[in-house]
Design a protein around this motif. Structure first.
Motif, PDB file in Angstrom:
ATOM      1  N   ILE A   2      15.516  39.040  29.893  1.00  0.00           N
ATOM      2  CA  ILE A   2      15.853  40.421  29.565  1.00  0.00           C
ATOM      3  C   ILE A   2      14.642  41.349  29.596  1.00  0.00           C
ATOM      4  O   ILE A   2      14.730  42.471  30.088  1.00  0.00           O
ATOM      5  CB  ILE A   2      16.572  40.493  28.206  1.00  0.00           C
ATOM      6  CG1 ILE A   2      17.956  39.833  28.309  1.00  0.00           C
ATOM      7  CG2 ILE A   2      16.728  41.940  27.745  1.00  0.00           C
ATOM      8  CD1 ILE A   2      18.706  39.751  27.009  1.00  0.00           C
ATOM      9  N   THR A  17      13.942  41.414  40.467  1.00  0.00           N
ATOM     10  CA  THR A  17      15.054  41.841  39.625  1.00  0.00           C
ATOM     11  C   THR A  17      15.980  42.789  40.368  1.00  0.00           C
ATOM     12  O   THR A  17      15.553  43.609  41.181  1.00  0.00           O
ATOM     13  CB  THR A  17      14.553  42.516  38.352  1.00  0.00           C
ATOM     14  OG1 THR A  17      13.772  43.671  38.689  1.00  0.00           O
ATOM     15  CG2 THR A  17      13.707  41.555  37.529  1.00  0.00           C
ATOM     16  N   ALA A  19      19.145  45.435  39.328  1.00  0.00           N
ATOM     17  CA  ALA A  19      19.796  46.083  38.195  1.00  0.00           C
ATOM     18  C   ALA A  19      20.316  47.451  38.621  1.00  0.00           C
ATOM     19  O   ALA A  19      19.919  48.000  39.654  1.00  0.00           O
ATOM     20  CB  ALA A  19      18.828  46.221  37.029  1.00  0.00           C
ATOM     21  N   VAL A  47      16.837  37.655  39.767  1.00  0.00           N
ATOM     22  CA  VAL A  47      17.601  37.849  38.539  1.00  0.00           C
ATOM     23  C   VAL A  47      18.456  39.097  38.688  1.00  0.00           C
ATOM     24  O   VAL A  47      17.937  40.190  38.955  1.00  0.00           O
ATOM     25  CB  VAL A  47      16.663  37.999  37.323  1.00  0.00           C
ATOM     26  CG1 VAL A  47      17.483  38.173  36.049  1.00  0.00           C
ATOM     27  CG2 VAL A  47      15.738  36.800  37.202  1.00  0.00           C
ATOM     28  N   GLY A  49      21.013  41.709  36.957  1.00  0.00           N
ATOM     29  CA  GLY A  49      21.421  42.208  35.658  1.00  0.00           C
ATOM     30  C   GLY A  49      22.913  42.444  35.560  1.00  0.00           C
ATOM     31  O   GLY A  49      23.670  42.251  36.517  1.00  0.00           O
ATOM     32  N   PRO A  50      23.381  42.864  34.397  1.00  0.00           N
ATOM     33  CA  PRO A  50      24.810  43.121  34.192  1.00  0.00           C
ATOM     34  C   PRO A  50      25.327  44.214  35.124  1.00  0.00           C
ATOM     35  O   PRO A  50      24.597  45.130  35.507  1.00  0.00           O
ATOM     36  CB  PRO A  50      24.879  43.571  32.727  1.00  0.00           C
ATOM     37  CG  PRO A  50      23.647  43.004  32.094  1.00  0.00           C
ATOM     38  CD  PRO A  50      22.598  43.056  33.163  1.00  0.00           C
ATOM     39  N   SER A  70      23.662  37.374  34.923  1.00  0.00           N
ATOM     40  CA  SER A  70      23.565  37.494  33.473  1.00  0.00           C
ATOM     41  C   SER A  70      24.777  36.909  32.762  1.00  0.00           C
ATOM     42  O   SER A  70      24.924  37.055  31.557  1.00  0.00           O
ATOM     43  CB  SER A  70      23.399  38.973  33.090  1.00  0.00           C
ATOM     44  OG  SER A  70      22.244  39.517  33.688  1.00  0.00           O
ATOM     45  N   THR A  75      28.049  39.682  35.299  1.00  0.00           N
ATOM     46  CA  THR A  75      27.528  39.996  36.633  1.00  0.00           C
ATOM     47  C   THR A  75      28.545  39.599  37.689  1.00  0.00           C
ATOM     48  O   THR A  75      28.952  38.432  37.756  1.00  0.00           O
ATOM     49  CB  THR A  75      26.204  39.256  36.899  1.00  0.00           C
ATOM     50  OG1 THR A  75      25.240  39.633  35.916  1.00  0.00           O
ATOM     51  CG2 THR A  75      25.673  39.596  38.284  1.00  0.00           C
TER      52      THR A  75
END
Length: 212
Positions: A2, A17, A19, A47, A49-50, A70, A75
């Protein structure tokens, strides 16, 4: 992971990331495509994110690049990707060797002859905590296709619906391992399959397969 989302002046090496805001990318496809030097000695983690990410082309995974969301309920990768052939061109996600996909939902709503959520062609992809859904293909719909693959599926839900045939999981000329998998095929006018093992030496345990 996070803390990676935000204005971190010292991002961790080899973590990319995705997002809705404050990530390296807003597109999962662009994030994976940006990685050009992954190897056994230089692996990457993407990664996500939501959020719901609508993609217009197949997310082609790369060796030594893991993708983690996530959570399956948090996700989602979605889109209408399909083709006239049952291969990676008709899939939302196309797997790779030495790679893992986890903690997300992949949903393909198709539109042409074939619709696949996840396709593993000669790929030893590891899948865990993944929901795969396929629909919209007029001929066939597939939650997960393992073709000439030694992939691993654990804690995976794979469903397909509609068209002439629907397959929750389709294993052909492959040797995948399925553990704690729920697979369902439904709504097709011709045939429905929870799991079809065609010329496949599949290993299964704690599996629920239904067709209707």
């Amino acid at each position: 992971v996070i803390p990676l989302f935000g204005d971190d002046p010292k991002p961790l090496k080899n973590i990319v990331t995705v997002a809705k805001a404050n990530g390296d990318f807003t597109s999962p496809v662009a994030a994976v495509n940006s990685i050009l030097n992954a190897s056994a000695n230089n692996p990457y983690l993407v990664v996500i994110g939501p959020g719901v990410y609508t993609i217009g082309q197949t997310l082609v995974m790369k060796p030594y690049v893991d993708i983690v969301g996530s959570g399956e309920n948090v996700t989602k990768l979605t889109g209408a990707i399909s083709a006239d052939t049952r291969d990676g061109d008709a899939a939302m996600v196309s797997g790779a060797n030495h790679a893992a996909l986890s903690f997300l939902t992949v949903e393909n709503t198709g539109g042409m002859l074939y619709s696949l959520a996840i396709y593993n062609g000669s790929a030893s992809l590891q899948m865990s905590h993944v929901t795969a859904k396929a629909s919209g293909g007029t001929v066939s719909n597939y939650g997960v296709v393992n073709a000439s693959s030694s992939s691993t599926m654990r804690d995976v839900t794979a469903t397909a619906s509609g068209g002439g045939e629907s397959y929750g999981v389709y294993n052909t000329a492959s040797s995948p391992t399925l553990r704690e998998v729920t697979a369902r095929g439904s709504g097709a006018t011709g045939s429905n399959y929870g799991i079809l093992n065609a010329s496949s030496s599949t290993t299964m345990s704690e599996v629920t397969a239904t067709a209707s």
